[in-house]
Design a protein around this motif. Structure first.
Motif, short mmCIF file in Angstrom:
data_model
loop_
_atom_site.label_atom_id
_atom_site.label_comp_id
_atom_site.label_asym_id
_atom_site.label_seq_id
_atom_site.Cartn_x
_atom_site.Cartn_y
_atom_site.Cartn_z
N THR A 1 54.30 6.55 31.67
CA THR A 1 52.85 6.67 31.71
C THR A 1 52.26 6.65 30.30
O THR A 1 51.26 5.97 30.04
CB THR A 1 52.44 7.97 32.42
N LYS B 1 48.04 13.98 29.12
CA LYS B 1 48.65 13.82 30.45
C LYS B 1 49.61 14.96 30.68
O LYS B 1 50.59 15.11 29.98
CB LYS B 1 49.38 12.48 30.53
N VAL C 1 43.64 10.88 25.82
CA VAL C 1 44.18 11.41 27.07
C VAL C 1 45.27 12.44 26.78
O VAL C 1 46.16 12.20 25.96
CB VAL C 1 44.76 10.29 27.96
N TYR D 1 56.93 10.42 32.95
CA TYR D 1 55.88 10.75 31.98
C TYR D 1 55.94 9.78 30.80
O TYR D 1 54.91 9.29 30.33
CB TYR D 1 56.07 12.19 31.50
N VAL E 1 44.46 14.75 32.35
CA VAL E 1 44.90 14.08 33.58
C VAL E 1 46.16 14.75 34.11
O VAL E 1 47.14 14.92 33.39
CB VAL E 1 45.18 12.59 33.31
#
Length: 714
Positions: A266, A241, A239, A263, A215
């Protein structure tokens, strides 16, 4: 309701708009991918200039097809796409993959064209993958529209915003030799379908055991969190990221707003909903593979079995850094190991066989069996040269290693405790390691990767356990008086004054010390009489002065009328100098809080993820240290406990240098209360409680700030 994406991501018929006989064109490569992989559905190449392509009848348009195409791959330029989507709709097509770039990622004109494409698709009732996508494959359906070589069907689904990242994973899987894939989608610009849609599909797909995502950015993060929370209950979600977003930071007015949108935030939010987040790109495939094979662990205590001290030490270091624990082996376990290994073997964790297995590698499975039976052990990590004894010492040992591999695989199938292997010989893929991996036991050529897999298994087990006892913050009914206060602030175009913010908190049961608002001489004398010679804090109240300390608007340890008058005069003078036209509402007087540990609790409405709560050490250094934890609202009780225990400075909360430990339970209750307040009041754009003084027997909210949303928030 089942996702509509199944209709076209597992299609029974495919049309290729812009099919070509030119090997340099995507329309050619897609045809080759379908043909070479043996796609069993109907293939409709569309090109009005030719009669056949690669032996298949070519059609001049979508409208000339003999039947509907479930999926259309559009290989034509961006400007042609709105009209082509109309054709797709009339054909009955369910989904279209748009390869072309030149949309919102380029300029304003491209963004306008993207909107036209979306409107055309919606009118045609066609869902869009892309545009600016690398494409799609579904290997179990033999749909390989990327024409990738040497990828094999498996159980790892991939959604990646980077085509090169997919290629890297495919090449890594080819080198690994065991990993296969189910479905891949490149989401591209996500003008229609996004990460949440694709994750929902992978969550429902019987061929996918682990959903893996690369992502760069979410468009609707809150929807993704909601979907991930449900999928992660039954299927691992991994994930990676990349990068970080500063969305919303420029407009942030509070400490919380300045730290949100990061970040770190997230990652915290993803982990909150059970997503496994990897921080290194080379961890993606190993972690996905490990979760696919082993799914979860029921604790974080690891026993290390090693045939070398150096690697045992490295493994111990990495495990501790990952937040895992070295299991404390029981006396019975150590006694059993003593009966298996040489006298010089180390029987505490990590267990070093000290040469015991050089001539008899089968002893390794005997030791693993003993470790698995120890109630203090949740996982076992074997590190060293297993698989290479026949290479390093004597070829005759290979047969014994093969028997040992079978025995380890059997043991793995008989226990719910994950067994993970690191071998320094894994890169040469000796037969014992191949057999071990084919039997479902993960084998890694990196201690670090093996440890990250153990960490992921532990996190997933903890998430599943927490969901079984999930207790969300209790919803509140908005208080009429609080609603009226917000309406007044919105009419005036201002934020809540500090005394209003604290009144809001008191209304909902938050412990806020008594204070008095002073606007005139009569109220001043009333406060002097009320507080007597109590040591007081004095703060300016002004809609134009947000950070009171910066403006000289705070005085501490004032006592008695003369002291208070002097402090009042100094505050007014300093604030006038700081901002000459500042409207001063008055001053706020409150008893000085007793000494304790300062923490901050805050809320920001993130433009991607919605309302997010933050917790960390408070005071003036919060933005410098950035030692904070984030969770999406509403919180569960487990979320609140996890926040308090996540920060690096948590040892301070436990008491240092003779200071008493603070009541973490009280902080948890406060976090849950704040979550409920924000959930009940969409008017709160940002909230800062800084500092909150935490004590062994409770807390005191010393300063409160509420930024009011002047329009409907996310």
């Amino acid at each position: 309701m089942k996702s509509s994406l199944h209709e076209f991501l597992a299609p029974d018929s495919i049309a290729i708009l812009g099919a070509s006989s030119d090997p340099t064109k995507r329309g050619y490569k897609a045809m080759v991918g379908l043909i070479n992989d043996g796609y069993e559905g109907a293939i409709y190449p569309i090109n009005p200039k030719v009669d056949t392509i690669l032996g298949y009848k070519a059609y001049p348009s979508m409208e000339s097809l003999p039947g509907p195409a479930a999926l259309v791959l559009i290989c034509t330029p961006a400007k042609t796409i709105p009209d082509l989507l109309g054709q797709c709709g009339r054909n009955g097509t369910k989904g279209a993959i748009i390869l072309a770039s030149g949309f919102g990622e380029v300029d304003e004109a491209g963004a306008k064209l993207g909107q036209e494409v979306l409107e055309a698709a919606q009118k045609a009732n066609v869902r869009i993958v892309g545009p600016n996508t690398s494409g799609v494959f579904n290997l179990h359906k033999k749909v390989n529209l990327l024409a990738l070589d040497n990828v094999k069907p498996g159980d790892i689904g991939i959604i990646s915003q980077s085509g090169n990242m997919l290629l890297a994973l495919a090449l890594e899987a080819e080198s690994n030799g065991h990993v296969g894939f189910s479905t891949y989608v490149g989401p591209g610009n996500q003008i229609d379908l996004g990460f949440a849609d694709y994750l929902q599909y992978l969550g429902e797909d019987d061929n996918t055991r682990v959903a893996t995502l690369y992502v760069e950015g979410f468009k609707d993060g809150r929807v993704f969190l909601n979907v991930a929370k449900e999928i992660a209950k039954t299927k691992p979600v991994v994930v990676y990221k990349s990068g970080s977003t500063e969305a919303g930071q420029k407009a942030a007015k509070s400490h919380t707003g300045a730290l949100a949108g990061s970040y770190v935030m997230t990652v915290d939010l993803l982990r909150q909903v059970g997503v496994t987040v990897v921080s290194q790109s080379d961890e993606i495939l190993p972690v996905a593979e490990g979760l696919s094979l082993l799914q979860q662990a029921n604790g974080n205590r690891v026993a290390i079995l090693a045939d070398g001290g150096g690697q045992a030490t490295i493994a111990s270091d990495r495990l501790c850094e990952a937040g895992l624990e070295l299991a404390e082996l029981s006396d019975a376990t150590q006694s059993a190991l003593r009966g298996i290994l040489f006298p010089q073997a180390s029987l505490v964790n990590p267990v070093d066989v000290a040469g015991s297995t050089d001539a008899n590698p089968g002893l390794l499975v005997d030791c693993m069996t003993v470790l698995v039976e120890d109630a203090n052990v949740d996982m076992v990590l074997l590190v060293g040269m297993f698989g290479g004894y026949g290479i390093r010492f004597a070829e005759e040992l290979k047969a014994e290693e093969l028997r040992t591999a079978d025995a380890i695989a059997k043991l793995s199938g008989q226990t719910d405790k994950p067994l993970v292997v690191y071998s320094l010989y894994s890169h040469v893929r000796p037969e014992p390691l191949v057999r071990l991996r084919e039997s479902g036991v993960p084998v890694y050529n990196s201690i670090e990767h093996a440890v990250q897999v153990l960490k992921a298994l532990n996190e997933r087990g903890a998430y599943i356990a927490s969901n079984q006892r999930a207790e969300l913050a209790q919803p509140l009914s908005p208080d009429a008086g609080v609603v009226a206060t917000f309406e007044q602030a919105q009419r005036s175009g201002r934020d809540l004054f500090e005394f209003e913010a604290k009144s809001l908190l008191r209304t909902y049961g938050v412990d806020v010390p008594k204070e008095l608002m002073v606007r005139n001489e009569a109220e001043f004398l009333e406060a002097v009489a009320e507080f007597g010679h109590t040591s007081l804090a004095m703060k300016v109240v002004s809609k134009d002065i947000l950070h009171k300390s910066d403006a000289g608007g705070v005085k501490l340890n004032l006592s008695g009328e003369a002291d208070l008058r002097r402090g009042h005069a100094e505050i007014l003078a300093a604030c006038k100098l700081y901002k000459a036209d500042a409207e001063i509402e008055g001053i706020l007087l409150a008893p000085m809080a007793r000494k304790g540990t300062e923490v901050i609790i805050g809320v920001s409405r993130d433009p991607v993820f919605g309302p997010v709560l933050m917790f960390g050490l408070g005071g003036i250094f919060v933005e410098v240290l950035e030692d904070v934890a984030f969770r999406a609202i509403p919180l569960s009780r487990d979320d609140a406990h996890a926040m308090v225990n996540q920060i690096k400075a948590r040892k301070i909360l436990d008491g240092v240098r003779g200071e008493p430990a603070v009541s973490k339970d009280a902080l948890v209750e406060l976090l849950l209360k704040v979550s409920s307040i924000v959930d009940a009041h969409a008017e709160i754009l940002e909230l800062d409680l800084n500092p909150v003084i935490a004590y062994h027997d409770g807390y005191a909210v010393v300063d409160a700030r509420v930024i009011v949303c002047q329009e409907t928030p996310l």
